[in-house]
Design a protein around this motif. Structure first.
Motif, mmCIF file in Angstrom:
data_model
loop_
_atom_site.group_PDB
_atom_site.id
_atom_site.type_symbol
_atom_site.label_atom_id
_atom_site.label_comp_id
_atom_site.label_asym_id
_atom_site.label_seq_id
_atom_site.Cartn_x
_atom_site.Cartn_y
_atom_site.Cartn_z
ATOM 1 N N GLU A 103 26.527 105.758 -63.622
ATOM 2 C CA GLU A 103 26.189 106.258 -62.243
ATOM 3 C C GLU A 103 24.861 106.253 -62.011
ATOM 4 O O GLU A 103 23.960 107.507 -62.254
ATOM 5 C CB GLU A 103 26.930 107.515 -61.811
ATOM 6 N N GLY A 104 24.021 105.250 -61.374
ATOM 7 C CA GLY A 104 22.821 105.188 -61.436
ATOM 8 C C GLY A 104 21.993 105.204 -62.713
ATOM 9 O O GLY A 104 22.328 104.299 -63.597
ATOM 10 N N ALA A 105 21.096 106.070 -62.872
ATOM 11 C CA ALA A 105 20.475 106.317 -64.123
ATOM 12 C C ALA A 105 21.061 107.032 -65.216
ATOM 13 O O ALA A 105 20.964 107.346 -66.365
ATOM 14 C CB ALA A 105 19.092 107.025 -63.877
ATOM 15 N N TYR A 106 22.566 107.666 -64.852
ATOM 16 C CA TYR A 106 23.084 108.663 -66.021
ATOM 17 C C TYR A 106 24.612 107.742 -66.311
ATOM 18 O O TYR A 106 24.962 106.836 -65.486
ATOM 19 C CB TYR A 106 23.589 109.856 -65.056
ATOM 20 N N ASN A 107 24.830 108.155 -67.463
ATOM 21 C CA ASN A 107 26.086 107.614 -68.120
ATOM 22 C C ASN A 107 26.709 108.430 -68.979
ATOM 23 O O ASN A 107 25.883 109.494 -69.516
ATOM 24 C CB ASN A 107 25.883 106.108 -68.794
ATOM 25 N N TYR A 108 27.899 108.225 -69.387
ATOM 26 C CA TYR A 108 28.644 109.393 -70.062
ATOM 27 C C TYR A 108 29.880 108.972 -70.995
ATOM 28 O O TYR A 108 30.368 107.444 -70.629
ATOM 29 C CB TYR A 108 29.078 110.595 -69.255
ATOM 30 N N VAL A 109 30.208 109.392 -71.976
ATOM 31 C CA VAL A 109 31.445 109.002 -72.577
ATOM 32 C C VAL A 109 32.373 110.505 -72.929
ATOM 33 O O VAL A 109 31.587 111.440 -73.144
ATOM 34 C CB VAL A 109 31.030 108.417 -73.924
ATOM 35 N N PHE A 110 33.486 110.504 -72.846
ATOM 36 C CA PHE A 110 34.292 111.823 -73.145
ATOM 37 C C PHE A 110 35.602 111.194 -73.763
ATOM 38 O O PHE A 110 36.433 110.376 -73.313
ATOM 39 C CB PHE A 110 34.483 112.699 -72.107
ATOM 40 N N SER A 111 35.934 111.482 -75.212
ATOM 41 C CA SER A 111 37.121 111.114 -75.912
ATOM 42 C C SER A 111 37.623 112.268 -76.345
ATOM 43 O O SER A 111 37.010 113.039 -76.920
ATOM 44 C CB SER A 111 36.717 110.046 -76.677
ATOM 45 N N PHE A 112 38.877 112.131 -76.312
ATOM 46 C CA PHE A 112 39.947 113.294 -76.626
ATOM 47 C C PHE A 112 41.069 112.724 -77.570
ATOM 48 O O PHE A 112 41.546 111.872 -76.945
ATOM 49 C CB PHE A 112 40.275 114.443 -75.877
ATOM 50 N N SER A 113 41.522 113.159 -78.730
ATOM 51 C CA SER A 113 42.470 112.783 -79.604
ATOM 52 C C SER A 113 43.158 114.021 -80.268
ATOM 53 O O SER A 113 42.615 114.916 -80.705
ATOM 54 C CB SER A 113 42.275 111.729 -80.476
ATOM 55 N N ARG A 114 44.556 113.704 -80.155
ATOM 56 C CA ARG A 114 45.166 114.846 -81.002
ATOM 57 C C ARG A 114 46.295 113.895 -82.132
ATOM 58 O O ARG A 114 46.981 113.227 -81.494
ATOM 59 C CB ARG A 114 45.907 115.754 -80.313
ATOM 60 N N GLU A 115 46.172 114.548 -83.263
ATOM 61 C CA GLU A 115 47.216 113.545 -84.240
ATOM 62 C C GLU A 115 48.110 114.799 -84.983
ATOM 63 O O GLU A 115 47.549 115.433 -85.463
ATOM 64 C CB GLU A 115 46.525 112.816 -85.151
ATOM 65 N N SER A 116 49.274 114.520 -84.905
ATOM 66 C CA SER A 116 50.199 115.250 -85.940
ATOM 67 C C SER A 116 50.973 114.545 -86.780
ATOM 68 O O SER A 116 51.378 113.365 -86.572
ATOM 69 C CB SER A 116 51.335 115.994 -84.756
ATOM 70 N N THR A 117 50.788 114.935 -88.103
ATOM 71 C CA THR A 117 51.249 114.214 -89.350
ATOM 72 C C THR A 117 52.350 114.784 -89.786
ATOM 73 O O THR A 117 52.262 115.957 -90.007
ATOM 74 C CB THR A 117 50.022 113.991 -90.275
ATOM 75 N N GLY A 118 53.279 113.886 -90.185
ATOM 76 C CA GLY A 118 54.537 114.453 -90.712
ATOM 77 C C GLY A 118 54.516 114.486 -92.432
ATOM 78 O O GLY A 118 53.439 114.314 -92.879
ATOM 79 N N THR A 119 55.638 114.510 -92.896
ATOM 80 C CA THR A 119 55.659 114.584 -94.523
ATOM 81 C C THR A 119 55.698 113.081 -94.914
ATOM 82 O O THR A 119 56.105 112.103 -94.202
ATOM 83 C CB THR A 119 57.211 115.196 -95.006
#
Length: 580
Positions: free
Chosen positions: A156-172
């Motif tokens: 947005e104009g002179a500004y920029n951004y990144v946001f990333s979220f992850s969740r992982e559940s691992t079994g046996t």
């Protein structure tokens, strides 16, 4: 450290793109697996999200995230500090180098975090399901895992951004015979979270500020199994490792197995400051690592215990790329990094453990296994690149590193030996020279001589030092490993085919290997001459349509002269990580 066309680099390099990462994560979200399939010369994954034993061309790897070092001096698990969803690409320099300082005697792996979208808003969501298959255990409920990831970015104009979220559940996990694979690190039966937040602003057409934050947390949950130690009493090769089900594990007054990593990175760039392109960087990183409790009453600890590893580092970089004349540039600058490491053993009540059948771990004491020690490094560097003609390019550089080490007086555990602490200062100067000759626009040959250096694992040395050890008196044990590397190769980049082949030979007059007891545990560090040599090859082919075929291959040998009598023997493959 600067943008460069691969064909102009007089070294073997590998770039894992975002598209390749997305393809690979459909098979495995473990970065060790992903990079191992893409990079020739990288040791096979240990399947424990631990970098112990995994090396590049038989030697140490310098791991970085956006140029921030994430390889601690002891007990490092660098690739378990960031999720694949937060990565834009991975750049690998294969072979010894000192591009970012120490620890790259085998190579450098720099993980580049996601970059902002050039559009106003871009979003992506992903969900997935995983399961382990094995004879008699095919797709059982306990084998299932899942993950969810969401990212948004924009400008947005002179500004920029990144946001990333992850969740992982691992079994046996189960082996091919249907037997459960026990893992005492947060891999199976675990929950993993990763948050990446990045914000930047273009101050003008030539200046930019950027702040990056990444937090990673992985912990084991709902575990009902312990390691069956009885297999250690059987003759080697007659029994495989196995797990014992004891019921829901309860850890009292201590932490569960987990890995927590936090990174903060601030950068400033100026594309034309007094005719030079300047970059300044300041960073901070902390990491906490807890292992699973283990019954060591019949071993050296004589307790039920587990290790808690703490390390922290901060530092900065300043570099300038300055034109010398029309076809030559000089990159010069300074790096600084300071870190501390320590390992504390939590001791658990043997009565509660025995009465519960190995299910209850109640903390009753703690002992320092590796005392806190501080390590600081200051590096000065200069690198010249000169394009002599359209077909011929040469480069060369020099780096001087000053290293400071400090530890207070301490008492070993186990053993209760009093060790006198102290301070040490030492340094290492390394250089490199290389050339690329372009036979055609798509085919070239390259050659280089490069030196790299790594600092020994002080934690393993301080944990069980030899009799009579003192910081001031055993300088040779603490001195850096310096490696001389010779490499020559050819590579081609055609429309449907990309291929490369290279040969390398490297030596170190004062190498590092572990002395092991009869159970395979490190009891000391041996400093002796080493040499490693081999041949690597890569091939990628696009026959048409959506088809892509490719592969990597390596032949490699390693030897050391343990007795320093000129008689070289094969290097052992002991895991360079020892933890409880």
């Amino acid at each position: 450290r600067t943008a460069e066309v691969i064909q102009n680099i007089p070294r073997s390099v590998t770039v894992v793109t975002r598209g390749e990462l997305e393809q690979q994560t459909s098979l495995s979200r473990n970065l060790q697996d992903i990079i191992g399939r893409e990079v020739p010369g990288l040791g096979a994954s240990t399947q424990s999200r631990s970098q112990g034993g995994q090396n590049l061309r038989g030697r140490n790897i310098s791991f970085l995230v956006d140029g921030v070092p994430i390889s601690p001096n002891t007990q490092g698990r660098a690739l378990q500090t960031i999720a694949p969803d937060a990565i834009e690409r991975i750049e690998v320099v294969r072979g010894p180098n000192a591009i970012y300082g120490s620890q790259a005697t085998g190579g450098t792996i720099n993980i580049i975090t996601r970059r902002p979208s050039e559009t106003r808003l871009s979003q992506r969501s992903e969900v997935g399901l995983t399961a382990a298959a094995g004879n008699r255990r095919f797709l059982e409920s306990g084998t299932f895992g899942n993950y969810i990831a969401h990212s948004l970015s924009g400008t947005e104009g002179a500004y920029n951004y990144v946001f990333s979220f992850s969740r992982e559940s691992t079994g046996t996990f189960y082996d091919a015979e249907g037997d459960r694979i026990f893992n005492n690190r947060p891999l199976d039966q675990s929950a993993t979270f990763n948050v990446l937040a990045k914000a930047g602003v273009d101050l003008d057409s030539q200046q930019r500020l950027q702040l990056t934050f990444n937090h990673y947390r992985s912990s084991q949950v709902d575990n009902e199994y312990i390691n069956d130690l009885s297999v250690n009493t059987r003759p080697p090769g007659t029994e495989k490792a196995r797990a014992l089900r004891v019921g829901e594990i309860e850890i009292i007054d201590s932490n569960p197995p987990r890995d927590i990593n936090t990174l903060l990175n601030f950068t400033y760039t100026h594309d034309r400051l007094f005719g030079s392109q300047v970059q300044a960087q300041a960073y901070y990183r902390s990491n906490s690592l807890n292992f699973f409790p283990t019954d060591f009453r019949d071993a050296f600890f004589q307790n039920i215990a587990f290790g808690q590893v703490e390390h922290e580092n901060f530092g900065g970089r300043l570099q300038s790329e300055t034109p010398v004349f029309t076809a030559a540039n000089l990159l010069w600058g300074v790096d600084y990094n300071s870190e501390y490491n320590t390992i504390v053993q939590d001791i658990f009540d043997p009565v509660a453990y025995d009465e519960s059948g190995g299910r209850v771990y109640r903390k009753i004491d703690e002992r320092v296994e590796v005392p806190r020690y501080d390590l600081s490094q200051l590096g000065l560097f200069a690198q010249l690149q000169w394009e002599i003609s359209d077909n011929f390019l040469v480069s060369g550089g020099l780096r001087h590193q000053r290293i400071g080490f400090s530890v207070d007086d301490y008492t070993t555990f186990p053993g209760n030996a009093d060790i006198e602490g102290g301070d040490l200062d030492f340094n290492s100067t390394v250089f490199n020279v290389g050339a690329v000759y372009k036979i055609t626009d798509t085919f070239n040959v390259f050659a280089n001589f490069a030196q790299g250096f790594s600092i020994p694992d002080f934690g393993n040395l301080l944990r069980r030092p030899p009799a009579g050890f003192s910081i001031a008196g055993d300088f040779k044990q603490l001195e850096a490993v310096r490696v001389d590397n010779y490499e020559i190769g050819v590579r081609g980049n055609w429309r449907e085919v990309q291929a490369s082949i290279s040969g390398f030979y490297n030596t170190s007059e004062l190498g590092e290997s572990f002395l092991l007891d009869n159970r395979g545990f490190p009891i000391g560090i041996n400093r002796a001459p080493q040499r490693i040599y081999g041949v690597e090859g890569t091939l990628d082919w696009r026959p048409g349509g959506e088809w892509q075929l490719g592969g990597t291959a390596i032949w490699q040998e390693g030897e050391d002269d343990v007795n320093q009598d000129g008689d070289y023997l094969p290097l052992n493959s002991s895991i360079k990580l020892f933890s409880i």
